[in-house]
Design a protein around this motif. Sequence first.
Motif, PDB file in Angstrom:
ATOM      1  N   MET A  36     -13.055 -16.877  29.415  1.00 11.85           N
ATOM      2  CA  MET A  36     -14.103 -17.556  28.673  1.00 11.85           C
ATOM      3  C   MET A  36     -15.443 -16.937  29.049  1.00 11.85           C
ATOM      4  SD  MET A  36     -12.990 -21.541  28.662  1.00 11.85           S
ATOM      5  CE  MET A  36     -14.172 -21.858  27.383  1.00 11.85           C
ATOM      6  N   LYS A  37     -16.369 -17.021  28.158  1.00 17.36           N
ATOM      7  CA  LYS A  37     -17.688 -16.457  28.381  1.00 17.36           C
ATOM      8  C   LYS A  37     -18.587 -17.480  29.074  1.00 17.36           C
ATOM      9  CE  LYS A  37     -17.398 -13.571  24.314  1.00 17.36           C
ATOM     10  NZ  LYS A  37     -17.913 -13.282  23.001  1.00 17.36           N
ATOM     11  N   GLY A  38     -19.691 -17.014  29.610  1.00 15.38           N
ATOM     12  CA  GLY A  38     -20.662 -17.920  30.232  1.00 15.38           C
ATOM     13  C   GLY A  38     -20.300 -18.236  31.661  1.00 15.38           C
ATOM     14  N   ARG A  39     -20.634 -19.439  32.080  1.00 17.83           N
ATOM     15  CA  ARG A  39     -20.409 -19.876  33.457  1.00 17.83           C
ATOM     16  C   ARG A  39     -18.950 -19.912  33.823  1.00 17.83           C
ATOM     17  NH1 ARG A  39     -22.436 -25.543  34.414  1.00 17.83           N
ATOM     18  NH2 ARG A  39     -21.018 -25.254  36.127  1.00 17.83           N
ATOM     19  N   GLY A  40     -18.120 -20.166  32.860  1.00 15.40           N
ATOM     20  CA  GLY A  40     -16.705 -20.353  33.150  1.00 15.40           C
ATOM     21  C   GLY A  40     -16.396 -21.836  33.222  1.00 15.40           C
ATOM     22  N   LEU A  41     -15.156 -22.133  33.394  1.00 13.02           N
ATOM     23  CA  LEU A  41     -14.708 -23.516  33.408  1.00 13.02           C
ATOM     24  C   LEU A  41     -14.151 -23.814  34.788  1.00 13.02           C
ATOM     25  CD1 LEU A  41     -14.334 -25.958  31.567  1.00 13.02           C
ATOM     26  CD2 LEU A  41     -12.107 -25.091  30.996  1.00 13.02           C
ATOM     27  N   PHE A  42     -14.584 -24.930  35.351  1.00 15.04           N
ATOM     28  CA  PHE A  42     -14.168 -25.313  36.689  1.00 15.04           C
ATOM     29  C   PHE A  42     -13.479 -26.664  36.653  1.00 15.04           C
ATOM     30  CE2 PHE A  42     -17.543 -22.330  37.290  1.00 15.04           C
ATOM     31  CZ  PHE A  42     -17.127 -21.574  38.377  1.00 15.04           C
ATOM     32  N   ILE A  76      -3.073 -22.310  32.427  1.00 12.97           N
ATOM     33  CA  ILE A  76      -2.793 -23.105  31.230  1.00 12.97           C
ATOM     34  C   ILE A  76      -1.533 -22.584  30.552  1.00 12.97           C
ATOM     35  CG2 ILE A  76      -3.623 -23.661  28.913  1.00 12.97           C
ATOM     36  CD1 ILE A  76      -6.323 -24.073  30.035  1.00 12.97           C
ATOM     37  N   ASP A  77      -1.377 -21.281  30.472  1.00 11.77           N
ATOM     38  CA  ASP A  77      -0.196 -20.694  29.854  1.00 11.77           C
ATOM     39  C   ASP A  77       1.063 -21.137  30.584  1.00 11.77           C
ATOM     40  OD1 ASP A  77       1.053 -19.028  27.917  1.00 11.77           O
ATOM     41  OD2 ASP A  77       1.290 -17.474  29.454  1.00 11.77           O
ATOM     42  N   ASP A  78       1.012 -21.177  31.905  1.00 12.87           N
ATOM     43  CA  ASP A  78       2.156 -21.627  32.699  1.00 12.87           C
ATOM     44  C   ASP A  78       2.498 -23.087  32.400  1.00 12.87           C
ATOM     45  OD1 ASP A  78       4.147 -21.359  34.770  1.00 12.87           O
ATOM     46  OD2 ASP A  78       2.807 -22.562  36.046  1.00 12.87           O
ATOM     47  N   LEU A  79       1.486 -23.933  32.290  1.00  6.12           N
ATOM     48  CA  LEU A  79       1.731 -25.353  32.003  1.00  6.12           C
ATOM     49  C   LEU A  79       2.287 -25.540  30.594  1.00  6.12           C
ATOM     50  CD1 LEU A  79      -1.461 -26.883  33.651  1.00  6.12           C
ATOM     51  CD2 LEU A  79       0.892 -26.974  34.517  1.00  6.12           C
ATOM     52  N   ARG A 119      -9.771 -25.225  23.485  1.00  3.34           N
ATOM     53  CA  ARG A 119     -10.494 -23.954  23.350  1.00  3.34           C
ATOM     54  C   ARG A 119      -9.821 -22.838  24.140  1.00  3.34           C
ATOM     55  NH1 ARG A 119     -16.443 -26.502  23.973  1.00  3.34           N
ATOM     56  NH2 ARG A 119     -16.538 -27.475  21.927  1.00  3.34           N
ATOM     57  N   MET A 120      -9.345 -23.151  25.318  1.00  6.58           N
ATOM     58  CA  MET A 120      -8.681 -22.129  26.123  1.00  6.58           C
ATOM     59  C   MET A 120      -7.365 -21.703  25.480  1.00  6.58           C
ATOM     60  SD  MET A 120      -9.565 -23.348  29.975  1.00  6.58           S
ATOM     61  CE  MET A 120      -9.210 -21.804  30.785  1.00  6.58           C
ATOM     62  N   ILE A 121      -6.650 -22.637  24.859  1.00  9.45           N
ATOM     63  CA  ILE A 121      -5.412 -22.296  24.160  1.00  9.45           C
ATOM     64  C   ILE A 121      -5.718 -21.395  22.968  1.00  9.45           C
ATOM     65  CG2 ILE A 121      -3.548 -23.248  22.747  1.00  9.45           C
ATOM     66  CD1 ILE A 121      -3.456 -25.587  24.748  1.00  9.45           C
ATOM     67  N   GLN A 122      -6.831 -21.646  22.285  1.00 11.63           N
ATOM     68  CA  GLN A 122      -7.222 -20.761  21.195  1.00 11.63           C
ATOM     69  C   GLN A 122      -7.498 -19.367  21.727  1.00 11.63           C
ATOM     70  OE1 GLN A 122     -10.572 -22.671  19.366  1.00 11.63           O
ATOM     71  NE2 GLN A 122      -9.325 -24.168  18.278  1.00 11.63           N
TER      72      GLN A 122
END
Length: 55
Positions: A1-7, A20-23, A46-49
Amino acid sequence: MKGRGLFSKRNNEPIDLHEIDDLIERGLDNDEIAKELGIPKVHVDRMIQDIDKDF
């Protein structure tokens, strides 16, 4: 993902698309993935997209 990222809300570590792909491969739906990672469902969607774009 762009920007700060997701935490994650739990441990403040960055979330990798591979997590996420593993889950998803384990059969979890978006709500369960969001609870597992401690992030909002919108971010999971959004991450799945992003994963779908790569494959």
